[in-house]
Design an enzyme around this catalytic site. Sequence first.
Site, PDB file in Angstrom:
ATOM      1  N   ALA A  40       0.614  -0.986   0.130  1.00 47.34           N
ATOM      2  CA  ALA A  40       0.180  -0.269  -0.135  1.00 47.34           C
ATOM      3  C   ALA A  40       0.430   1.076  -0.032  1.00 47.34           C
ATOM      4  O   ALA A  40       2.049   1.025   0.003  1.00 47.34           O
ATOM      5  CB  ALA A  40      -1.071   0.247   1.460  1.00 47.34           C
ATOM      6  N   GLY A  77       0.307  -5.326   1.359  1.00 49.88           N
ATOM      7  CA  GLY A  77      -0.746  -5.677  -0.217  1.00 49.88           C
ATOM      8  C   GLY A  77      -0.429  -5.893  -0.998  1.00 49.88           C
ATOM      9  O   GLY A  77      -0.702  -7.148  -1.687  1.00 49.88           O
ATOM     10  N   GLU A 106      -0.466  -9.760  -0.324  1.00 52.79           N
ATOM     11  CA  GLU A 106      -1.184 -10.231  -0.631  1.00 52.79           C
ATOM     12  C   GLU A 106      -2.640  -9.825  -1.712  1.00 52.79           C
ATOM     13  O   GLU A 106      -4.015 -11.152  -1.846  1.00 52.79           O
ATOM     14  CB  GLU A 106      -2.349  -8.855   0.625  1.00 52.79           C
ATOM     15  CG  GLU A 106      -2.023  -9.193   2.143  1.00 52.79           C
ATOM     16  CD  GLU A 106      -2.303  -8.127   2.945  1.00 52.79           C
ATOM     17  OE1 GLU A 106      -2.513  -7.231   2.508  1.00 52.79           O
ATOM     18  OE2 GLU A 106      -3.540  -8.444   4.055  1.00 52.79           O
TER      19      GLU A 106
END
Length: 705
Positions: free
Chosen positions: A66, A105, A108
């Site tokens: 992110a 992220g 992920e």
Amino acid sequence: MSTFPKVVAFDEVGVVGLIQLDNPPVNALSREVRAGIIDAITVAANRPRIKALLIISNGNLFSAGADLKEFDTGFLEPSLQKVQAAIEGSRLPVVAAIHGLALGGGLELAMTCHYRIARRDAKLGLPEINLGIVPGAGGTQRLPRLIGACAALEMILSGAPIPAAEAKAKGLVDEVVEGDLREHALAFCERLVRDGTGPRPTRSLPAANGLSESDITEALQANAKSLKGRTTQALVIEAIQASKLPFAEGISVEEAVSQKSLASRESEALRHVFFAERESGKVTGLPDRLELPEIKQAAIIGAGTMGSAIAIAFADAGRKVTLIDNAESALARSHENIRSTYASSIKRGRITQEIADERIARITHGREFAAAAHADIVIEAVFEDVDLKKRVLSSLDSIIPPERLIATNTSTLSVTELGAATKHPGRVLGLHFFAPANVTKLLEIVRGRETAVEGLATALQVAKLLKKVPVVAGDAFGFIGNRMMLDGYFREAEQLLLEGASPTQVDAALEQFGFAMGPQRVSDLGGNDVGTKARLQLYKRESRPDPYFVIADRLTELGRLGQKTGRGFYRYENGSREALPDLDVTALIETLASQQGIARREIKDDEIVERCLLALINVGAIVLEERIAARASDIDVVWTSGYGFPRHLGGPMFYADTLGMQHVAQRIRYYHEKLGHYWRPAAMIERLAKEKSTFEQWDRALQTR
Ligand code: NAD
């Protein structure tokens, strides 16, 4: 013509829809990237020729995750969860091709894809714990489904990325390849299509088993050092335990827990330090474009403790370095120390013999200053003696071309005064390394009155080269860190000893607070004589009200220098580093206290922590007022990266903000009345308290000034 934002490109390559992320420098999953991936998946769904999707990135890495600023500003739509829903809803198999890094992220996202292929150099990890955050985009639910709950816990608690081969062995990636990742990944997709292998959503994999008590104990123990005093780990465990529930239920537990972590003081503090470290290297007033020399080789004068460790730092960074000392014995010792430092790195599995040999070969030793003539930067690290240093700098000045930087590693002397001993004071500044200089992250860059901007910019470049965290400090006694240590923190620790606390009690209380090591143990480690010598330099320029280090200076007089002599504030037996209480020291402190007219009493641990911290904060504010530090956040960087202040409490100035400035001011006033002049509240603290403001707001106002 692609209609997608530039950060995501979409192409058809045979039967594969190729989604390429291109968001330099780290392929952060910004709003545009997220929107771009969703658009690409939607378009692909309507192109009958496309039978599989491949997500791959340009640049050096897959994705570092992110954009951290969004944690503070709030995530804009579409969220990463929407991207994940699009992937999981796709009737086409989606493959992630990973090179460089897949972090947070980024991992992920990759874990949501149906298959993962990684290049051998790739590393995969969930480092959110370093910012006090529980992964919030399914990481705590998908990772256990892929590698098991216990392995997932270990990975998330350590925060350290694992290499591709280990990821394959654990089941996190399906294939590891060498060479052209794109070619391999396209072939992987084509194989899926040929074999009719459809999507394999991670969420549909069997739920993990959950964690046993022993899984938890072992993982906590393995990470005990980095998790000392922390709370995020309890939330991580809660989220991972929820991975044995049906996926949707597990995800909602993760969401709640992740939100809780984000709102925690701990996370706020860790993110503060993270951004503060990025800010500290920025100096207002530096021209954007400066022609800076490339640092190919360095020379260091003085091959003692510091010089040798600084040389190792350059060699580790791939640069040649010459160590110059006028004592043959010092050169021999330096040679030996450098070898043994590398030998211990090999023993700990950090580097191979081959790498160590290469690094050692970059370091040469010599006796003549002339050997420094070709260096791009020269760092002086001889004894802390003003006349000696002036002589050394003046000799260097006459043999080094005037555009090259000459730095001094002094910890107490005036950089301006040392620079004045040369004909080119503009190229002289302080590079204050911290022992052990090849390990400690902090580098204070001390700006003398005459230091030119080119020199400053070069110093910042050196910090980057050596992977140090730079903080620019003004030229006053002790700069930022040592000034606050001597006038604030350590002084108060000594005062508490005189009033009745024992070294063990003071150290234990501050270690309990979170410091890596208490003040008396630090003094014994560094040598009490080092502090005494620094104070002798100080008294030549300034005075301090009594009692000022009467104990430490007396210990130096008695030859109780600390670990190196087996006696200091503590005693050490047979070369052991274990600090044992010493009754002789208790007697000495009692005598000194009575000479100072101080009546000893029982002191509570809370008082020790409060006084040491408030003293640190108060002198920090004075350092800010005097413009020795440019920002409060710079002070936090100094203390968290160089002095063992717990990162999860954000540094002393952030900590003051969390206490509340009115409370801080009121308590400092209280101690001022009780203990006298040296507790005089900093004007800045009084002002911020009156305005109900904070150091953070003061910093923010600076940016707009
Ligand atoms: P040290 O005593 O270990 O080493 C100093 C070296 O300088 C010796 O090897 C000596 O032979 C050499 N030397 C002296 N005069 C010389 C000359 N004219 N020409 C060439 N070499 C000469 O000292 P150190 O602990 O490495 O400290 C060096 C500097 O770093 C000091 O200014 C000190 O204040 C500063 N410093 C030390 C620490 C620390 O923790 N030790 C931390 C930060 C800064």
